[in-house]
Scaffold this motif. Sequence first.
Motif: not given
Length: 131
Positions: A92-93, A97-100, A104-107, A120-122
């Motif tokens: 989970a940790e 970190e990967r999701m962060r 950030a890339e999406a932002t 994400c929901a899709a």
Amino acid sequence: MSVHLILDLDSEVPIYQQIRDRIVEAIAARQAKEGDPLPSTRQLAADFGINFHTVNKAYDLLRQQGVIRINRKSGAVVRRDADSGPPEAPFAEEWEERMRVLLAEATVHGLDREDVLRRCAALLDGFGSGT
């Protein structure tokens, strides 16, 4: 495994990573379940015309991540399926970190919160875990 892996041999993403990712996606989509055998490294390598060490690297990564187990007699077998319960804390940790980085890339590329959440929901719905 009754799943057909599709790889892009011209992609910038390393082939071993593509193999790893497609197997994880197949498990998440319930196309491969706990106990299902995976093709041998030599068979998968022959199918794609790649070096068997490349497949071996993908399988070893999946083994280290606890997704598959490798046995000399039975070969590579799915260890966890999508219904195996909550993840172990280290996973989970690392995942967070990967999701962060992905968020950030999406932002940086201008996706807003609602668009990120919708996407994400899709994707989760596609894996049958949108509840």
